[in-house]
Design an enzyme around this catalytic site. Sequence first.
Site, PDB file in Angstrom:
ATOM      1  N   VAL A  16       0.561  -1.067  -0.583  1.00  0.00           N
ATOM      2  CA  VAL A  16      -0.042  -0.313  -0.027  1.00  0.00           C
ATOM      3  C   VAL A  16       0.868   1.465  -0.277  1.00  0.00           C
ATOM      4  O   VAL A  16       1.574   1.596   0.984  1.00  0.00           O
ATOM      5  CB  VAL A  16      -1.096  -0.164   1.496  1.00  0.00           C
ATOM      6  CG1 VAL A  16      -1.855   1.418   1.245  1.00  0.00           C
ATOM      7  CG2 VAL A  16      -2.128  -1.269   0.942  1.00  0.00           C
ATOM      8  N   CYS A  17       0.465   1.993  -0.987  1.00  0.00           N
ATOM      9  CA  CYS A  17       1.460   3.431  -1.516  1.00  0.00           C
ATOM     10  C   CYS A  17       0.554   4.613  -1.170  1.00  0.00           C
ATOM     11  O   CYS A  17      -0.163   5.177  -1.406  1.00  0.00           O
ATOM     12  CB  CYS A  17       1.644   3.334  -2.109  1.00  0.00           C
ATOM     13  SG  CYS A  17       3.214   2.802  -2.423  1.00  0.00           S
ATOM     14  N   ILE A  18       0.283   5.051   0.515  1.00  0.00           N
ATOM     15  CA  ILE A  18      -0.639   6.014   0.930  1.00  0.00           C
ATOM     16  C   ILE A  18       0.462   6.707   1.524  1.00  0.00           C
ATOM     17  O   ILE A  18       1.354   6.501   2.532  1.00  0.00           O
ATOM     18  CB  ILE A  18      -1.699   5.512   1.895  1.00  0.00           C
ATOM     19  CG1 ILE A  18      -2.184   6.621   1.939  1.00  0.00           C
ATOM     20  CG2 ILE A  18      -1.493   5.077   2.811  1.00  0.00           C
ATOM     21  CD1 ILE A  18      -3.874   5.967   2.560  1.00  0.00           C
TER      22      ILE A  18
ATOM     23  N   THR B 272      -0.101   9.768  -2.561  1.00  0.00           N
ATOM     24  CA  THR B 272       0.105   8.789  -2.669  1.00  0.00           C
ATOM     25  C   THR B 272       1.595   8.366  -2.836  1.00  0.00           C
ATOM     26  O   THR B 272       2.354   9.392  -3.393  1.00  0.00           O
ATOM     27  CB  THR B 272      -0.890   7.382  -2.648  1.00  0.00           C
ATOM     28  OG1 THR B 272      -0.995   8.559  -4.737  1.00  0.00           O
ATOM     29  CG2 THR B 272      -1.381   7.197  -2.523  1.00  0.00           C
ATOM     30  N   CYS B 273       1.816   7.162  -3.574  1.00  0.00           N
ATOM     31  CA  CYS B 273       2.913   7.022  -3.391  1.00  0.00           C
ATOM     32  C   CYS B 273       3.630   7.179  -5.639  1.00  0.00           C
ATOM     33  O   CYS B 273       3.292   6.295  -5.948  1.00  0.00           O
ATOM     34  CB  CYS B 273       4.705   6.358  -3.127  1.00  0.00           C
ATOM     35  SG  CYS B 273       3.176   4.745  -2.751  1.00  0.00           S
TER      36      CYS B 273
END
Lengths: 172, 275
Positions: A89-91, B10-11
């Site tokens: 998860v990228c948050i 986000t990334c």
Amino acid sequence: MSEPQSSLLLKKQLAELNKNPVEGFSAGLIDDNDIYRWEVLIIGPPDTLYEGGFFKAHLYFPKEYPLRPPRMKFVTEIWHPNIEKNGDVCISILHEPGDDKWGYEKASERWLPVHTVETILISVISMLADPNDESPANVDAAKEWRERYSDFKKKVARCVRKKRMARVIFGV
Amino acid sequence: MADDAASSSTCTGNLVDNSINQDELIMKQQREIEKEISESIPLVGEIEPLSSLEKEYNEDPIYLLKVKDLSAKYKHIRRTRPDGNCFFRAFSYAYLEHLLTDRQEYEKFYEIAKNSKDILVALGFPQFTVEDFYETFMEVVLRVGDKAGDSSVSLDGIRNELHDKFNKQGYSDYIVVYLRLITSGQLQTQHDFYQNFIEGMRTVTDFCRQEVEPMYKESDHIHIIALSNALNVCVRVKYMDRGEGSQVIAHDFPEGSKPLVHLLYRPGHYDILYA
């Protein structure tokens, strides 16, 4: 205080979440002997493409929690612009300030020691409802979300359906 | 990409696939430096004579003059680890140490500390975690309270205990987190006033989330002003830098009251001073 603060705080949170469950997810441990590794089941938020799905994810807490954030990884297959294909998860709230690998320093909220499992999951659930395609982790999903929305919808629906069937058949 | 990223939350994962991520390397190096610092410098050191500063600046005439000026008023120094938390750590150590000999001040502080959690919860901070930090903070405060102003016993034991707790990451960092929250609470409660100090387009709340509440973020004047106001404690900071003149300039926060905490500031870092 022989037991680390992080372990005490995580135990307290687990007990609290068991006693007063929060709508939208349930939480437990992957292994009852390891308080630093959690398993959560997220219910696809209503009125989103993910509605009807159940998504399993793992949270890995560092010993320095809550000073440093946990990592989160979906175990269930999920198609989303901000979740890598391997489930990571990228948050922004799971990144520390100054952790600029992702280049989103200024405007967005970063990890703070006051965050709890509950506040993390509220952010993740809101991310499911409202993807951010400006800095995607899954570029293909982001492109599809932007340019071929109906394909994107189909793919998400497939994940949701697969998960629902498995739940019915195998009870997982 | 930089423009995009500014407003995102986000990334960017595999946009730069395959190539080595430079930022990642820098971060890795930074972590290594942090690790080295944490292994070689205690969170809070032992008290040292001020002359240890002279040794540090042996071949630096500007600083030597300033150390000389400093030594007219101060005899000792206690160093803190330069990890971005040094202001909060130095402040809390020096203040609690002072409270051991000042019962009246302790009583005043105890009331403020006791009420601080409700203020934070009312501001919308998650009760669950705030309570956790608060309890650890108060545990240490109450230990100080047990002995504060008691001239019939030796304070050595409690001084050692305090020093020990400040060097235990668990206690020490929790105290820092809680002081950061109090600072943030003060900024947000008086946001009309503090907004004037914040540069750029940020709101007070943004500023708190980005510069005050996160660990390891360095403190500026605004942090000191807010914390000293929140706790109603006067802090004197002696500013020692490469600037002209042989004097070390002092700043009191807030001005006009008697400072109970004395800190030495050198660019990027705070240590504790003793008369």
